[in-house]
Scaffold this active site. Structure first.
Site, mmCIF file in Angstrom:
data_model
loop_
_atom_site.group_PDB
_atom_site.id
_atom_site.type_symbol
_atom_site.label_atom_id
_atom_site.label_comp_id
_atom_site.label_asym_id
_atom_site.label_seq_id
_atom_site.Cartn_x
_atom_site.Cartn_y
_atom_site.Cartn_z
ATOM 1 N N ASP A 202 40.387 41.990 44.939
ATOM 2 C CA ASP A 202 38.893 41.893 44.957
ATOM 3 C C ASP A 202 38.394 42.605 44.850
ATOM 4 O O ASP A 202 38.588 43.526 45.006
ATOM 5 C CB ASP A 202 38.532 40.269 46.295
ATOM 6 C CG ASP A 202 37.094 40.433 45.862
ATOM 7 O OD1 ASP A 202 36.544 39.408 45.329
ATOM 8 O OD2 ASP A 202 36.340 40.646 47.166
ATOM 9 N N GLU A 265 40.212 43.207 40.118
ATOM 10 C CA GLU A 265 38.416 41.958 39.673
ATOM 11 C C GLU A 265 37.939 44.229 39.662
ATOM 12 O O GLU A 265 37.322 44.119 40.600
ATOM 13 C CB GLU A 265 38.290 41.467 40.685
ATOM 14 C CG GLU A 265 37.021 41.013 40.245
ATOM 15 C CD GLU A 265 36.056 40.683 41.706
ATOM 16 O OE1 GLU A 265 34.689 39.244 41.393
ATOM 17 O OE2 GLU A 265 36.012 40.794 42.987
#
Length: 292
Positions: A202, A265
């Site tokens: 993330d 990401e």
């Protein structure tokens, strides 16, 4: 003919948000046992790998992206034993499993932050990003949260602000601290040694912040109604040069476990995003621009 591609280059990856995927016990919340029940269906669909959104213990201020314990399973979803059964059954069907890994921030209920917040002298104080107030008593700089408002929260007990680029309950880790790096690499080892086939990381491009804590410039084209996070150019909170060293360290660790995948990401323009492959392809395998 031998397939020259790695499984993550040619396979179909199916993202599962466990909470809403399949409820096995009738409590209204999806769980690991429910995913287990649907593995044959996923295999029938032609899925080669499942990617699980966060399943770690969490107060759920941000739907599991506020992690209170990186090496366990939230009771909402089951137990560590349930996870191991699911992983084993996934592999038995020649499918892979990818975990969501959230290294930029923890929950404010994580034991590390509880210690860090206890006092300025605590040994984990520097595991997070704390700063004194500005001269006027306000936040240390103008950085804004992706969720709106200041990215700084004042702590009355210690008289300092902590940084949270997302929810106020998601304090940012200090990746300039080598002890933080080692603790998080140990988390990765914990799951890799159990047999997971890789990670989707993330907000990987935001793990490092400007060491001088300079103000971000405002976007002149921003107007009311636009997303709060778009008000500023993240010059000093995103895409810092030092982040590539961390990513290379992560990749080197992952590579010691064989053919695993490392997905980052990264919301950046494509020319900048391409840098995250690494000059010698020693960073992420796949720089992803979406979590859906």
């Amino acid at each position: 003919m031998i397939n020259a591609y790695s499984w993550w280059q040619s396979g179909v990856v199916y993202q599962i948000y466990p909470r809403s995927f399949m409820d096995s016990n009738g409590d209204g919340i999806g769980d690991l046992a429910g995913i287990h029940q649907r593995l044959d269906y996923l295999q029938w669909l032609g899925v080669d790998a499942i990617w699980l959104s966060p399943i770690y213990p969490s107060p759920m201020a941000d739907f599991g992206y506020d992690i209170a314990d990186y090496t366990n399973i939230d009771p909402l979803f089951g137990t560590l034993q349930d996870f191991e059964v699911l992983l084993r059954e996934t592999h038995k069907r020649n499918m892979k499993m990818i975990l969501d890994f959230v290294p930029n921030h923890t929950s404010d209920e994580h034991a590390w932050f509880v210690e860090s917040r206890a006092s300025r002298e605590n040994e984990k104080r520097d595991w997070y990003i704390w700063k004194d107030p500005a001269e006027d008593g306000g936040p240390p700089n103008n950085w804004t949260s992706f969720f709106g408002g200041s990215a700084w929260e004042f702590d009355n007990a210690s008289g300092q602000y902590y940084l949270h680029m997302f929810d106020v309950k998601q304090p940012d880790l200090n990746w300039r601290n080598p002890r933080v790096r080692q603790a998080m690499y140990d988390v990765m080892r914990f799951w890799l040694e159990r047999g997971v086939d890789g990670f989707r990381v993330d907000v990987i491009w935001m793990m490092m912040k400007d060491g001088q804590f300079r103000d971000n410039p405002n976007r002149p084209e921003w107007k009311p109604g636009d997303p709060p996070y778009a008000r500023q150019e993240g010059i000093y909170t995103e895409n810092q040069p030092e982040v590539h060293e961390i990513i290379r360290e992560m990749r080197s660790l992952i590579d010691t476990y064989g053919e695993r995948v490392f997905i980052g990401e990264i919301y950046l323009p494509v020319p900048l995003l391409m840098n995250y492959y690494g000059e010698t392809l020693d960073e992420v395998h796949l720089p992803s621009i979406s979590n859906l």
